[in-house]
Each structure stands twice: as C-alpha cells, then as structure tokens.
Design a protein around this motif. Structure first.
Motif, PDB file in Angstrom:
ATOM      1  N   GLU A 355       0.662  -1.239   0.009  1.00 48.45           N
ATOM      2  CA  GLU A 355      -0.062   0.069  -0.056  1.00 48.45           C
ATOM      3  C   GLU A 355       0.864   1.205  -0.058  1.00 48.45           C
ATOM      4  OE1 GLU A 355      -3.152   0.271  -0.799  1.00 48.45           O
ATOM      5  OE2 GLU A 355      -3.489  -2.072  -0.771  1.00 48.45           O
ATOM      6  N   PRO A 356       2.002   1.304   0.710  1.00 49.87           N
ATOM      7  CA  PRO A 356       2.787   2.477   0.598  1.00 49.87           C
ATOM      8  C   PRO A 356       3.061   2.701  -0.750  1.00 49.87           C
ATOM      9  CG  PRO A 356       3.647   1.431   2.446  1.00 49.87           C
ATOM     10  CD  PRO A 356       2.453   0.257   1.793  1.00 49.87           C
ATOM     11  N   TYR A 357       3.645   1.877  -1.716  1.00 51.98           N
ATOM     12  CA  TYR A 357       3.712   1.859  -3.169  1.00 51.98           C
ATOM     13  C   TYR A 357       2.568   2.644  -3.796  1.00 51.98           C
ATOM     14  CZ  TYR A 357       4.785   0.294  -7.782  1.00 51.98           C
ATOM     15  OH  TYR A 357       5.135   0.279  -9.223  1.00 51.98           O
ATOM     16  N   TRP A 358       1.270   2.067  -3.517  1.00 57.69           N
ATOM     17  CA  TRP A 358       0.255   2.789  -4.315  1.00 57.69           C
ATOM     18  C   TRP A 358      -0.157   4.091  -3.916  1.00 57.69           C
ATOM     19  CZ3 TRP A 358      -0.278   0.241  -8.602  1.00 57.69           C
ATOM     20  CH2 TRP A 358       0.147  -1.333  -8.574  1.00 57.69           C
ATOM     21  N   LYS A 359       0.319   4.414  -2.624  1.00 49.94           N
ATOM     22  CA  LYS A 359      -0.068   5.760  -2.142  1.00 49.94           C
ATOM     23  C   LYS A 359       0.757   6.734  -2.956  1.00 49.94           C
ATOM     24  CE  LYS A 359      -1.670   5.472   2.582  1.00 49.94           C
ATOM     25  NZ  LYS A 359      -2.194   4.015   2.503  1.00 49.94           N
ATOM     26  N   ARG A 360       1.718   6.347  -3.733  1.00 51.98           N
ATOM     27  CA  ARG A 360       2.634   7.241  -4.678  1.00 51.98           C
ATOM     28  C   ARG A 360       1.931   7.262  -6.116  1.00 51.98           C
ATOM     29  NH1 ARG A 360       8.421   4.754  -4.551  1.00 51.98           N
ATOM     30  NH2 ARG A 360       8.874   6.595  -5.706  1.00 51.98           N
ATOM     31  N   VAL A 361       1.065   6.385  -6.304  1.00 46.76           N
ATOM     32  CA  VAL A 361       0.320   6.323  -7.496  1.00 46.76           C
ATOM     33  C   VAL A 361      -0.831   7.083  -7.510  1.00 46.76           C
ATOM     34  CG1 VAL A 361      -0.617   4.725  -9.292  1.00 46.76           C
ATOM     35  CG2 VAL A 361       1.430   3.860  -7.957  1.00 46.76           C
ATOM     36  N   HIS A 362      -0.931   8.073  -8.584  1.00 44.72           N
ATOM     37  CA  HIS A 362      -2.083   8.717  -8.853  1.00 44.72           C
ATOM     38  C   HIS A 362      -3.089   8.301  -9.937  1.00 44.72           C
ATOM     39  CE1 HIS A 362      -0.717  12.461  -6.568  1.00 44.72           C
ATOM     40  NE2 HIS A 362       0.494  11.628  -6.812  1.00 44.72           N
ATOM     41  N   PHE A 363      -4.048   7.295  -9.647  1.00 48.33           N
ATOM     42  CA  PHE A 363      -4.515   6.603 -10.668  1.00 48.33           C
ATOM     43  C   PHE A 363      -5.712   7.373 -11.507  1.00 48.33           C
ATOM     44  CE2 PHE A 363      -3.978   3.460  -7.299  1.00 48.33           C
ATOM     45  CZ  PHE A 363      -3.352   2.604  -7.924  1.00 48.33           C
ATOM     46  N   TRP A 364      -5.573   7.118 -12.723  1.00 47.28           N
ATOM     47  CA  TRP A 364      -6.462   7.883 -13.757  1.00 47.28           C
ATOM     48  C   TRP A 364      -8.121   7.995 -13.350  1.00 47.28           C
ATOM     49  CZ3 TRP A 364      -5.413   4.313 -18.714  1.00 47.28           C
ATOM     50  CH2 TRP A 364      -4.058   4.387 -19.054  1.00 47.28           C
ATOM     51  N   THR A 365      -8.242   9.481 -13.516  1.00 46.23           N
ATOM     52  CA  THR A 365      -9.436   9.842 -13.205  1.00 46.23           C
ATOM     53  C   THR A 365     -10.258  10.795 -14.106  1.00 46.23           C
ATOM     54  OG1 THR A 365      -8.914   9.287 -10.667  1.00 46.23           O
ATOM     55  CG2 THR A 365     -10.954  10.804 -11.125  1.00 46.23           C
ATOM     56  N   THR A 366     -11.289  10.686 -14.604  1.00 44.05           N
ATOM     57  CA  THR A 366     -11.751  11.415 -15.480  1.00 44.05           C
ATOM     58  C   THR A 366     -11.703  13.015 -14.987  1.00 44.05           C
ATOM     59  OG1 THR A 366     -13.164   9.874 -16.311  1.00 44.05           O
ATOM     60  CG2 THR A 366     -13.431  12.030 -17.167  1.00 44.05           C
ATOM     61  N   PRO A 367     -10.935  13.928 -15.861  1.00 44.41           N
ATOM     62  CA  PRO A 367     -10.840  15.260 -15.492  1.00 44.41           C
ATOM     63  C   PRO A 367     -12.183  15.943 -15.855  1.00 44.41           C
ATOM     64  CG  PRO A 367      -9.094  14.604 -16.611  1.00 44.41           C
ATOM     65  CD  PRO A 367     -10.144  13.490 -16.922  1.00 44.41           C
ATOM     66  N   VAL A 368     -12.835  16.904 -14.756  1.00 43.33           N
ATOM     67  CA  VAL A 368     -14.306  17.224 -14.920  1.00 43.33           C
ATOM     68  C   VAL A 368     -14.081  18.735 -14.655  1.00 43.33           C
ATOM     69  CG1 VAL A 368     -15.482  15.141 -15.088  1.00 43.33           C
ATOM     70  CG2 VAL A 368     -14.858  16.457 -12.782  1.00 43.33           C
ATOM     71  N   ALA A 369     -15.075  19.506 -15.021  1.00 48.00           N
ATOM     72  CA  ALA A 369     -14.898  21.128 -14.790  1.00 48.00           C
ATOM     73  C   ALA A 369     -14.955  21.583 -13.375  1.00 48.00           C
ATOM     74  CB  ALA A 369     -16.224  21.730 -15.719  1.00 48.00           C
ATOM     75  N   GLN A 370     -15.477  20.708 -12.463  1.00 51.75           N
ATOM     76  CA  GLN A 370     -15.394  20.956 -11.155  1.00 51.75           C
ATOM     77  C   GLN A 370     -14.319  20.327 -10.546  1.00 51.75           C
ATOM     78  OE1 GLN A 370     -18.807  20.106  -8.656  1.00 51.75           O
ATOM     79  NE2 GLN A 370     -17.483  19.729  -6.974  1.00 51.75           N
ATOM     80  N   CYS A 371     -13.375  21.045 -10.086  1.00 54.84           N
ATOM     81  CA  CYS A 371     -12.046  20.468  -9.536  1.00 54.84           C
ATOM     82  C   CYS A 371     -11.999  19.383  -8.607  1.00 54.84           C
ATOM     83  CB  CYS A 371     -11.097  21.862  -8.980  1.00 54.84           C
ATOM     84  SG  CYS A 371     -10.857  23.142 -10.350  1.00 54.84           S
ATOM     85  N   LEU A 372     -11.515  18.356  -8.795  1.00 51.40           N
ATOM     86  CA  LEU A 372     -11.481  17.369  -8.028  1.00 51.40           C
ATOM     87  C   LEU A 372     -10.441  17.344  -6.678  1.00 51.40           C
ATOM     88  CD1 LEU A 372     -10.937  14.616 -10.819  1.00 51.40           C
ATOM     89  CD2 LEU A 372     -13.128  15.126  -9.805  1.00 51.40           C
ATOM     90  N   ASP A 373      -9.894  18.341  -6.806  1.00 49.15           N
ATOM     91  CA  ASP A 373      -8.930  18.619  -5.645  1.00 49.15           C
ATOM     92  C   ASP A 373      -9.725  19.511  -4.464  1.00 49.15           C
ATOM     93  OD1 ASP A 373      -8.931  20.970  -6.633  1.00 49.15           O
ATOM     94  OD2 ASP A 373      -6.950  21.049  -7.091  1.00 49.15           O
TER      95      ASP A 373
END
Length: 395
Positions: A355-373
């Motif tokens: 899991e520490p490895y995967w915490k460094r991976v930003h999985f593909w997510t559809t970019p949308v107009a409302q900011c995902l951050d």
C-alpha cells in the motif's frame, strides 16, 4: 486499463460526460450529482447469459489459448453464457455502454466517472458480491469507482505507469521523470510516451514537484493556467519523442531494437522486454507516477443483471483473479489471489499488497470542470479539452 484514444468518434460522448459534473468519494469536492439510481437489493434467477465489454485478456474462454480459460467454469457453475466484446479504448467502452446492449464493463478510471455521470452505470450492492470483502482496502471507495461513499463497481486490478530505460544507453540510472521532460534532449528521437490525452496528467504530476509555484495538488484537477503549463511541457517534449505508443508490443519492439531508450511503460511490458533479452530496467520515479485501476461496472440498463453480478463475483474470486492478473500482467484486486498465482513472486513483482507503493500512484480519473482537488473558487479543464490539446501536442 490503458487505451488508445479514438477522439473523433468519442467527442460527443466526452462533451456530454464532462458537462455532467465531477467525481469523488465522500471526501471529494462534492457537487457531483449523478442520476438517482439505486443498487439492486437482492439477486434473482440468473437469466442464462451475460454480455460484457472488456479489455483484451480479461474474459478468456480458451479460444486464444486452450490453457487460459476462466469463462467455461463460470458458464458451467452459473448457467450464464458469456458473450464479450473486446474494446480498444476507454472511449469505445463508454460509447458501447450507451447502446444498452451490454450488462457490464471493465472500465478504467478515465471512463468510470463518465459512465456514472451520464447514468449509464448503476451503483453496486457489494453485499451481493461475497468476494468483495477480500478486495484490498486501497481499492475500495476511491475517486474513480465511487461517489460520496457509494460504490459504482467492483475493483479488478491495478498497475502503475513506470519509467523504463535502456541500461546501456541511459546513464546514470534515472530516478525522476525529468529524464523524459527537462532532460529529454539527451536522448532526442529515442524518447517514448504513452499515446493518450490522459498522459497530460503525467506532465502535471512532474510539474507538481518541479514547479510547486503552480499549486497543482491533483494531476487530474488542472485550472487553465496549470493545464497550459502541462501542455507547454508536452509540446517541448514532443521535439524529443521518437514515437508515441499505445500498443505494448510496439513498445517492446522499440526498446529491443534501440529505437526507444527511455519512456513511460507498464510492469508487464518491462517483464516482456527483459524476457526478450533487451537491457532494460524500470523505476517508480521520486515524483510518484500515474496509474490505472480497472473496475467492473454494471449497466443501468442491464438486461441480465443477475448474471452480471455473478460475473463480478467470479472475476474477483481468488483463483480466477489470480489467473487473470497473471495472464494480463497486473496486481490482483483480491488479497487472497496472491497465494494462488502460478509464479509465486507475482504479487511481489506487481506490488499487490504494498500500500505505501500505491500511495505514490495517482490513478487515472476523468478530469471534469469541477476541480477534483476540492477547490470551490476555480474551474478545471474538462476531459474534452484534454482530447483537443492532445491533438495539438502531437502536431
């Protein structure tokens, strides 16, 4: 799973989906309001068949290789005859799901939110999928497969987009994506990159660390200034690219011949290229990486929902999940699959339980107009604009 984009055919789908809102888990920005669909409360009698859309290698019935078959036993045990359509891209999957002819799809994160936003995918009642309890916690209720804590699918597997390099031509061994961006000119004409608009996120990820003043927090949530910076970086990179790849066999061939010496890759490609005796290694760079996580999603218009639920449980059952993960080359979703792979080091090689490895991976997510951050005071660039920009980047 990775794809090669068919931009023109999908443009209408993209514009519709990106207009529909944003993504998220319960901790997301909110405001993404998918159609009010309810998951099934219970299963009924199986319908005798199920129609699937899948990545190549996910629904194997022995016709490609007699030794590779997890469909026949499913059909025997459930009475559900499997028909499957192999899709070449996420956009093709989105388009096919809109037809209403298919019951379930193995969607990657760059497609899943579009299917949720458009009402083509229904929420999933995970209590009707007994093996869901054994899925790695790091794959449950994530931005790309749930909304406000409601799951919209069953995780299948995951992988990271790595930096692969020729050990004889690239020295010292790279530990940063700068090898394909700021320092790419050192290998002009022999740099390779993944051929897809979602690759813009790789540039954004690099800028997150190399230009913190841009304020990028999520490589899939880019306001116009951040997006323009990523596009400019990719236009600079384009001058050093020998070829973009979407067919993994072409990347293996290019590294074997020496036409490519450094670029983005997957672990399965690294393994295959090394098996071909090419002098390559791969690294998860210090900035982290993008990656993909595939989710089996059920159509809101499924004509065979009971068989579809049976399939979702089957494909993540320990033995089958081990088979498909090994055949395809990915980390399985089911924790218990790791004890059942033919190659005993498979899960170590693919970091399945790390899991520490995967915490460094930003999985593909559809970019949308409302900011995902989570930003409320900014508008982010939706995926349709990523598609347009990708065409410009490649010239």
């Amino acid at each position: 799973m990775p794809y090669s984009l068919k931009a023109a055919a999908a443009a209408g789908v993209l514009l519709l989906a990106t207009a529909c809102g944003s993504s998220g888990t319960s901790s997301s920005a909110g405001g993404f309001d998918p159609p009010d669909l309810k998951p099934r409360k219970q299963l009924g009698k199986t319908e005798g068949k199920v129609n699937l859309i899948a990545w190549a290698g996910y629904v194997e019935d022995g016709s490609n290789d007699p030794k590779v078959d997890w469909v026949s036993d499913f059909e025997k045990q459930t009475g559900c005859q499997v028909s499957s359509k192999t899709a070449a891209s996420s956009d093709e999957m989105v388009s096919l799901m809109k037809s209403g002819q298919y019951d379930a799809v193995s969607a990657s994160g760059d497609a899943s939110l579009r299917l949720i936003a458009s009402g083509d995918a229904a929420p999933v009642n995970t209590t009707l999928v007994p093996h869901y309890k054994d899925v790695f916690a790091g794959l449950k209720k994530k931005d790309w497969n749930s909304v406000d804590g409601v799951p919209y699918g069953i995780p299948h597997g995951r992988g990271a987009n790595l930096l692969m390099y020729n050990t004889k031509k690239v020295s010292p061994a790279p530990d940063s994506w700068s090898a394909v961006f700021d320092q790419a000119s050192a290998h002009k004409g022999k740099v390779t990159a993944y051929d897809s608009p979602i690759y813009i996120a790789d540039a954004a990820l690099y800028l997150m660390k190399s230009k913190p003043s841009l304020g990028i927090k999520n490589p899939y949530a880019l306001d116009q200034k951040q997006f323009d910076a990523a596009v400019d970086l990719l236009k600079d990179q384009n001058r050093n690219i020998g070829e973009y790849w979407s067919d993994y066999l072409k990347e293996i061939s290019a590294f074997k011949s020496g036409n490519s010496v450094v670029g983005t890759s997957w672990q399965v490609i690294v393994n295959a290229t090394q098996a071909e005796k090419a002098p390559v290694k791969a690294v998860l760079p210090k900035e982290g990486a993008t990656g993909w996580s595939d989710t089996w999603m059920i159509s809101a218009k499924a004509k065979h929902p009971n068989c579809a639920y049976k399939w979702m449980d089957w494909i993540i059952s320990p033995k089958v999940n081990a088979q498909v993960a090994e055949y395809f080359g990915e980390a399985p979703a089911n924790e218990k699959a790791c004890a059942l792979t033919a190659a005993k080091n498979h899960c170590d090689t693919f970091h399945a339980a790390d899991e520490p490895y995967w915490k460094r991976v930003h999985f593909w997510t559809t970019p949308v107009a409302q900011c995902l951050d989570g930003r409320k005071d900014a508008k982010c660039v939706p995926y349709a604009k990523w598609v347009q920009a990708w065409t410009e980047i490649k010239g």
